[in-house]
Write a protein that holds these residues in place. Sequence first.
Motif, PDB file in Angstrom:
ATOM      1  N   GLN A  40       0.847  -1.188   0.000  1.00 48.94           N
ATOM      2  CA  GLN A  40       0.000   0.000   0.000  1.00 48.94           C
ATOM      3  C   GLN A  40       0.885   1.241   0.000  1.00 48.94           C
ATOM      4  OE1 GLN A  40      -2.885   0.059   3.334  1.00 48.94           O
ATOM      5  NE2 GLN A  40      -4.414   0.085   1.712  1.00 48.94           N
ATOM      6  N   PHE A  41       0.759   2.048  -1.025  1.00 50.03           N
ATOM      7  CA  PHE A  41       1.476   3.321  -1.107  1.00 50.03           C
ATOM      8  C   PHE A  41       0.636   4.406  -0.426  1.00 50.03           C
ATOM      9  CE2 PHE A  41       3.415   0.783  -4.347  1.00 50.03           C
ATOM     10  CZ  PHE A  41       4.725   1.223  -4.412  1.00 50.03           C
ATOM     11  N   ILE A  42       1.265   5.517  -0.094  1.00 51.33           N
ATOM     12  CA  ILE A  42       0.624   6.718   0.471  1.00 51.33           C
ATOM     13  C   ILE A  42       0.094   6.505   1.887  1.00 51.33           C
ATOM     14  CG2 ILE A  42      -1.072   8.571   0.113  1.00 51.33           C
ATOM     15  CD1 ILE A  42       0.720   8.485  -2.266  1.00 51.33           C
ATOM     16  N   LEU A  98       0.631  -9.681  -7.053  1.00 47.17           N
ATOM     17  CA  LEU A  98       1.193  -8.483  -6.410  1.00 47.17           C
ATOM     18  C   LEU A  98       0.223  -7.326  -6.598  1.00 47.17           C
ATOM     19  CD1 LEU A  98       3.595  -6.973  -5.049  1.00 47.17           C
ATOM     20  CD2 LEU A  98       4.517  -6.577  -7.349  1.00 47.17           C
ATOM     21  N   VAL A  99      -0.189  -6.731  -5.469  1.00 48.79           N
ATOM     22  CA  VAL A  99      -1.062  -5.559  -5.525  1.00 48.79           C
ATOM     23  C   VAL A  99      -0.238  -4.328  -5.161  1.00 48.79           C
ATOM     24  CG1 VAL A  99      -3.112  -4.431  -4.579  1.00 48.79           C
ATOM     25  CG2 VAL A  99      -3.104  -6.919  -4.861  1.00 48.79           C
ATOM     26  N   LEU A 100      -0.287  -3.334  -5.999  1.00 51.47           N
ATOM     27  CA  LEU A 100       0.351  -2.047  -5.695  1.00 51.47           C
ATOM     28  C   LEU A 100      -0.788  -1.057  -5.476  1.00 51.47           C
ATOM     29  CD1 LEU A 100       3.290  -2.175  -8.281  1.00 51.47           C
ATOM     30  CD2 LEU A 100       3.213  -3.016  -5.914  1.00 51.47           C
ATOM     31  N   ASP A 101      -1.238  -1.020  -4.219  1.00 56.12           N
ATOM     32  CA  ASP A 101      -2.433  -0.248  -3.880  1.00 56.12           C
ATOM     33  C   ASP A 101      -2.089   1.239  -3.786  1.00 56.12           C
ATOM     34  OD1 ASP A 101      -5.176  -0.103  -3.120  1.00 56.12           O
ATOM     35  OD2 ASP A 101      -4.574   0.095  -1.023  1.00 56.12           O
ATOM     36  N   GLU A 102      -2.899   2.066  -4.395  1.00 60.15           N
ATOM     37  CA  GLU A 102      -2.728   3.535  -4.425  1.00 60.15           C
ATOM     38  C   GLU A 102      -1.489   3.971  -5.212  1.00 60.15           C
ATOM     39  OE1 GLU A 102      -5.328   4.859  -3.367  1.00 60.15           O
ATOM     40  OE2 GLU A 102      -6.096   3.557  -1.803  1.00 60.15           O
ATOM     41  N   ILE A 103      -0.930   3.082  -6.003  1.00 57.63           N
ATOM     42  CA  ILE A 103       0.266   3.478  -6.764  1.00 57.63           C
ATOM     43  C   ILE A 103      -0.079   4.581  -7.782  1.00 57.63           C
ATOM     44  CG2 ILE A 103       0.129   1.654  -8.537  1.00 57.63           C
ATOM     45  CD1 ILE A 103       3.296   1.599  -8.306  1.00 57.63           C
ATOM     46  N   LEU A 128       3.395 -13.450 -13.125  1.00 52.46           N
ATOM     47  CA  LEU A 128       2.870 -12.567 -12.062  1.00 52.46           C
ATOM     48  C   LEU A 128       1.558 -11.887 -12.456  1.00 52.46           C
ATOM     49  CD1 LEU A 128       3.515 -11.141  -9.264  1.00 52.46           C
ATOM     50  CD2 LEU A 128       4.441  -9.261 -10.648  1.00 52.46           C
ATOM     51  N   GLU A 129       0.557 -12.009 -11.572  1.00 53.81           N
ATOM     52  CA  GLU A 129      -0.687 -11.243 -11.719  1.00 53.81           C
ATOM     53  C   GLU A 129      -0.465  -9.924 -10.983  1.00 53.81           C
ATOM     54  OE1 GLU A 129      -3.072 -12.914 -13.427  1.00 53.81           O
ATOM     55  OE2 GLU A 129      -4.867 -11.693 -13.183  1.00 53.81           O
ATOM     56  N   LEU A 130      -0.653  -8.820 -11.666  1.00 53.23           N
ATOM     57  CA  LEU A 130      -0.312  -7.508 -11.100  1.00 53.23           C
ATOM     58  C   LEU A 130      -1.542  -6.609 -11.062  1.00 53.23           C
ATOM     59  CD1 LEU A 130       1.987  -5.526 -10.238  1.00 53.23           C
ATOM     60  CD2 LEU A 130       2.303  -5.021 -12.669  1.00 53.23           C
ATOM     61  N   ILE A 131      -1.781  -6.021  -9.898  1.00 51.31           N
ATOM     62  CA  ILE A 131      -2.956  -5.151  -9.731  1.00 51.31           C
ATOM     63  C   ILE A 131      -2.481  -3.777  -9.287  1.00 51.31           C
ATOM     64  CG2 ILE A 131      -5.109  -4.800  -8.419  1.00 51.31           C
ATOM     65  CD1 ILE A 131      -3.751  -8.282  -8.693  1.00 51.31           C
ATOM     66  N   LEU A 132      -2.895  -2.752 -10.033  1.00 51.53           N
ATOM     67  CA  LEU A 132      -2.509  -1.372  -9.691  1.00 51.53           C
ATOM     68  C   LEU A 132      -3.780  -0.604  -9.380  1.00 51.53           C
ATOM     69  CD1 LEU A 132      -0.789  -2.046 -12.738  1.00 51.53           C
ATOM     70  CD2 LEU A 132       0.701  -0.662 -11.329  1.00 51.53           C
ATOM     71  N   THR A 133      -3.834   0.002  -8.201  1.00 55.05           N
ATOM     72  CA  THR A 133      -5.074   0.700  -7.848  1.00 55.05           C
ATOM     73  C   THR A 133      -4.840   2.182  -7.585  1.00 55.05           C
ATOM     74  OG1 THR A 133      -5.307   0.741  -5.425  1.00 55.05           O
ATOM     75  CG2 THR A 133      -5.589  -1.398  -6.487  1.00 55.05           C
ATOM     76  N   GLY A 134      -5.936   2.887  -7.470  1.00 57.54           N
ATOM     77  CA  GLY A 134      -5.920   4.297  -7.097  1.00 57.54           C
ATOM     78  C   GLY A 134      -6.499   5.181  -8.184  1.00 57.54           C
ATOM     79  N   ARG A 135      -7.044   6.300  -7.717  1.00 54.11           N
ATOM     80  CA  ARG A 135      -7.580   7.309  -8.646  1.00 54.11           C
ATOM     81  C   ARG A 135      -6.492   7.800  -9.580  1.00 54.11           C
ATOM     82  NH1 ARG A 135     -11.310  10.970  -4.663  1.00 54.11           N
ATOM     83  NH2 ARG A 135     -12.137   9.219  -3.492  1.00 54.11           N
TER      84      ARG A 135
END
Length: 170
Positions: A40-42, A98-103, A128-135
Amino acid sequence: MALERGMIHVYTGNGKGKTSAALGLCLRAVGRGLRCCFIQFIKGVPTGEVEAAKYLPNFEFYQTGRPGYDFRVTPEDYERAQEGFKLACMKAEEFDVLVLDEINVAVHLGLLEVSQVVSFVKGKPTELELILTGRYAKPEVIELADYVTYFQLLKHPYYQGLKARKGIDY
Ligand code: ATP
Ligand code: MG
């Protein structure tokens, strides 16, 4: 178990549910024996997911944000985001999901370069399954993704003056 070909997801938009969707995906993946890492970023405030992660096997959870973050960026936020990114590069080699939340928000705030994220996505391990989230997901990142979901805000109690609720919103 590992995936044959991992795909790329982007969860963006101003509606609620991006982080929750990424957590839901991990829950399902762990149930099928996939190893998940959630960075989780931020954010640096204690959330329910930090606690829940302790109960799940094959699920590592990291928060890389500053505890007192208030949308005013400091040099520490930049350092933390860069450290989080390094961690992501390492974990990409070890996990199935791998989830990069709020990236996307970290990029939006200038804490990470979009070119860094683009190179990372392009060079990710095949499995690798990669998930990038955030507005505010950048078009360059959206372009590379296989699943792109836009969470559209229609209503949120925040606009009725209600504060975030423990266990539901964080
Ligand atoms: P969640 O973590 O609940 O899945 P999210 O990841 O989609 O939400 P974020 O932008 O990360 O949303 O914001 C997290 C927090 O902000 C949550 O408490 C959520 O309820 C709240 N929130 C989400 N969307 C909005 C909005 N449009 N206006 C105000 N608060 C919001
Ligand atoms: Mg979120």
